[in-house]
Structures are given as structure tokens and as C-alpha cells.
Write a protein that holds these residues in place. Structure first.
Motif, mmCIF file in Angstrom:
data_model
loop_
_atom_site.group_PDB
_atom_site.id
_atom_site.type_symbol
_atom_site.label_atom_id
_atom_site.label_comp_id
_atom_site.label_asym_id
_atom_site.label_seq_id
_atom_site.Cartn_x
_atom_site.Cartn_y
_atom_site.Cartn_z
ATOM 1 N N LEU A 239 40.691 29.799 26.333
ATOM 2 C CA LEU A 239 41.496 30.910 26.837
ATOM 3 C C LEU A 239 40.631 32.124 27.157
ATOM 4 O O LEU A 239 40.888 32.850 28.124
ATOM 5 N N SER B 38 40.247 33.818 30.764
ATOM 6 C CA SER B 38 40.510 35.244 30.915
ATOM 7 C C SER B 38 39.366 35.948 31.619
ATOM 8 O O SER B 38 39.573 36.817 32.482
ATOM 9 N N ALA C 214 39.458 35.097 35.249
ATOM 10 C CA ALA C 214 40.555 35.813 35.900
ATOM 11 C C ALA C 214 40.181 37.271 36.153
ATOM 12 O O ALA C 214 40.493 37.834 37.217
ATOM 13 N N VAL C 215 39.522 37.895 35.184
ATOM 14 C CA VAL C 215 39.100 39.286 35.350
ATOM 15 C C VAL C 215 38.091 39.402 36.489
ATOM 16 O O VAL C 215 38.155 40.326 37.316
#
Length: 375
Positions: free
Chosen positions: A19, A23, A26-27
Motif C-alpha cells: 500500500l 501510495s 500515486a503521489v
């Protein structure tokens, strides 16, 4: 005794680690995507400006070949004859390396044929990639010429085509009534025509003559020299973008659209300006106070006539002949000296009005400070 080497079991990602990685990715995407989009927008804006520079160069070459004369917005004044397809983009075709298309049009012009709108060529040089109305559309035209001040009844025509109100750029007015710019007389005369010439950069190839109650050709054209001795070529707008121009403006009396049209809404830009209301104020104001009169009048112009002005909610289909684009907060423009720049939509209204006129300083407008224009 045989030694037994026990290997440690292979350890995989834990759910939490997975995860965390997702993340982080995605950032990173969130950070990079806007930059990519911004770069693409900047590239489209630059391509648009390069197109306009080519158009501006063609206009300069046209002037060089024609004794300094600029192309007319169009030469059609009776809807027929050998000048019916003489829009300003058509006049530049050979200078934009499009002789074949020019010959095709000339063949139709000499006969009775009119090209169907769907067959009018798409030429990349005439369309901005951010203009969804005209990009990659037959006859697409994102760029329009500075026709200067336009009467309200004409500037804001609610429709286009044969029944639209057409502004008379060089003399004439609503209902084909001549403008008396300085309230010196009621007759149509040369001084009024000259005043009109000074209020824009490029005009039609004809004027309305009230004595004859008809449009007549004029041998007088705007020239770079006239602009040069007026406000100066570096202080006069020549070409701008307009999302309501070209194909979006609709068809002309011959059913033609875009760059081959003779529809003034498709080919020009300017600001709404009531000459008939302005004239008595101008005539009664002393010369030293006229610069203030001009500034006050420009500052009072309707917001929809400003750069990127919006439609009046009561007239959602109104064709706005103002500079506009999908570039954030600005439009690309070409000046009469040939340079291309970006013009902010927040430019002072009085400055914007003064850079539309080619000889406003001869009519008591204040001069323009370069710092007020931006880049």
C-alpha cells in the motif's frame, strides 16, 4: 555426517508495504500529470503562435508586393462577380504556399460554381489546436483581423449569414446610415471615411455610399505606412484569435464558411462602440480633454467586448467579435510590425481600445506606454 544448509524462507511484500508503494506511485503521478498537461498546453499555445506568425509574415509579404497595402477583410460587395471569394485568407494563399488551392478557387470564381462548405480545405496554418470550433474542421479559421470600432447593432449580431447585421467598416452605420464622426455635417464625406480608417487596422474593400444608396468599391486600402505615421506599427494590433470566428460564425450569403467566407463575423474582431452617440461629445470637447473622453468611453465599454468576454445570458447565441482563446487568461496576437506576443485579458480597457485604432493619436487619443501592454 552431511551438513544441511537450511535457507531462510523468501519473504514477500506485506500488505502495508504494498500500500505504501502504491501510495508513493500515486503521489508521483499526481505530481507529474499536471506538469505533462501544462507542457502540452504550452506546446499547443506555441504552435498557435507559430501559425499566427506565419500568417503575419504572409501579410507583411502581401504588403511588400502591393505598395504597402494590407489585404482587405474581403472584397465582395454585391454577392456575385469575380471578387466573391476574396476573403483576406484567400488573398494570402499563394504567400502561404497554397497555389493549387488558390487556382481551384479561381476556377470557381470565374464560373458560377460555389464550393460546398464541407469541401473547403482545412489548412493548419489558419487554426489553433486549442480552438475546438475550428481545429481540423473544413474552412477552420481561428485568426481574425483588427477591424477596430463597430456599431452595437452590428458588433453583436445574434446570428450570421445572409440575414445578419453586417457592420460597415469604412463609413456607413446601422441601417446603412453614414457616421458623422466629428459632428461637422450630416453628409457622408471624406473626413468621416478617414476617421473610420484610423479606428481599425484592416477594412473592407468597399464602402457604403448613401448618395448612391449602395456599396461601392474603394481604391483606398489601409497601408503599413499609414499605420506607421499614425500610432505606429508596433502599437497597433493586426491579428488575434477568436473562438467565435471562422466556422463558428456561420455561413455568408454564398453559403461559404470559415476562411473562404465573406462574413465579417468570421473574419474580423473589434469592440462595440456607438459612434453616433460618441460624435457629439467628441465635437463639443476641446482637443486637450479628448484623450480623457476616449479613455472614459473605452473604460465604459460592455464587458463582453473585452478580451475573452462572455456572452450576455439573455443572448446565448450571440457571436462575439472580441479576441478570445482557450489559453488561460490570454490570447495570442500579431502586431502590425509582424511580431507575435501574448496579450492578457486583464489589460486596461482604455489601453486595449487604443491599440485597436491605427491612427487614434491623430484623433486625440493618448499615446500608449509599452509597459501597459505587457508581452
Amino acid at each position: 555426517m552431511i551438513a544441511r544448509h537450511l535457507s531462510k524462507p523468501r519473504r514477500g511484500f506485506t500488505l502495508i508495504e504494498l500500500l505504501v508503494v502504491i501510495s508513493i506511485i500515486a503521489v508521483l503521478i499526481a505530481l507529474v500529470a499536471p506538469a505533462v498537461q501544462s507542457a502540452r498546453r504550452a506546446a499547443r499555445k506555441l504552435q498557435c503562435l507559430n501559425n499566427m506568425r506565419n500568417v503575419g509574415l504572409a501579410i507583411q509579404n502581401f504588403a511588400s508586393q502591393n505598395g504597402g497595402k494590407l489585404p482587405t477583410t474581403h472584397n465582395d460587395f454585391d454577392g456575385a462577380g469575380p471578387d466573391r471569394f476574396q476573403s483576406w485568407p484567400r488573398q494570402l494563399l499563394r504567400l502561404l504556399d497554397q497555389p493549387a488551392i488558390d487556382r481551384e478557387i479561381a476556377t470557381m470564381e470565374a464560373g458560377t460554381g460555389v464550393p460546398a462548405s464541407s469541401t473547403i480545405s482545412y489548412l493548419q496554418v489558419f487554426a489553433c489546436p486549442d480552438d475546438q470550433n475550428n481545429y481540423q474542421q473544413p474552412g477552420g479559421l481561428s485568426y481574425v483581423l483588427n477591424a477596430g470600432l463597430m456599431h452595437p447593432d452590428a458588433w453583436g449580431a445574434a446570428a450570421s449569414g445572409p440575414t445578419a447585421v453586417q457592420h460597415t467598416l469604412s463609413g456607413g452605420g446601422p441601417g446603412l446610415v453614414a457616421y458623422d464622426w466629428d459632428s461637422t455635417n450630416a453628409a457622408y464625406n471624406k473626413s468621416d471615411i478617414d476617421f473610420s480608417w484610423d479606428m481599425g487596422a484592416v477594412h473592407r474593400g468597399y464602402v457604403f455610399n448613401p448618395t448612391l444608396t449602395s456599396f461601392v468599391p474603394t481604391n483606398s486600402r489601409m497601408t503599413l505606412d499609414r499605420i506607421g505615421v499614425g500610432d505606429g506599427t508596433g502599437n497597433t494590433l493586426l491579428v488575434s484569435e477568436n473562438l467565435n470566428g471562422g466556422v463558428a460564425a456561420g455561413a455568408d450569403a454564398n453559403g461559404l464558411i470559415g476562411w473562404l467566407s465573406n462574413n465579417d463575423q468570421a473574419l474580423t474582431f473589434g469592440i462595440e462602440f456607438d459612434m453616433n452617440a460618441f460624435a457629439p461629445n467628441y465635437a463639443s470637447t476641446s482637443a486637450n480633454l479628448r484623450p480623457t473622453l476616449w479613455n472614459d468611453t473605452f473604460n465604459a465599454m460592455p464587458a463582453k467586448t473585452r478580451i475573452n468576454g462572455k456572452n450576455d445570458p439573455a443572448l446565448p447565441n450571440e457571436k462575439l467579435q472580441r479576441p478570445s482563446s482557450n489559453h488561460a487568461g490570454s490570447v495570442n496576437v500579431i502586431w502590425a510590425d509582424g511580431r507575435g506576443t501574448t496579450l492578457s485579458e486583464t489589460i486596461d480597457a482604455s489601453v486595449y481600445g487604443r491599440i485597436l485604432s491605427s491612427g487614434g493619436s491623430l484623433r486625440n487619443q493618448a499615446s500608449v506606454d509599452d509597459s501597459a501592454i505587457g508581452s
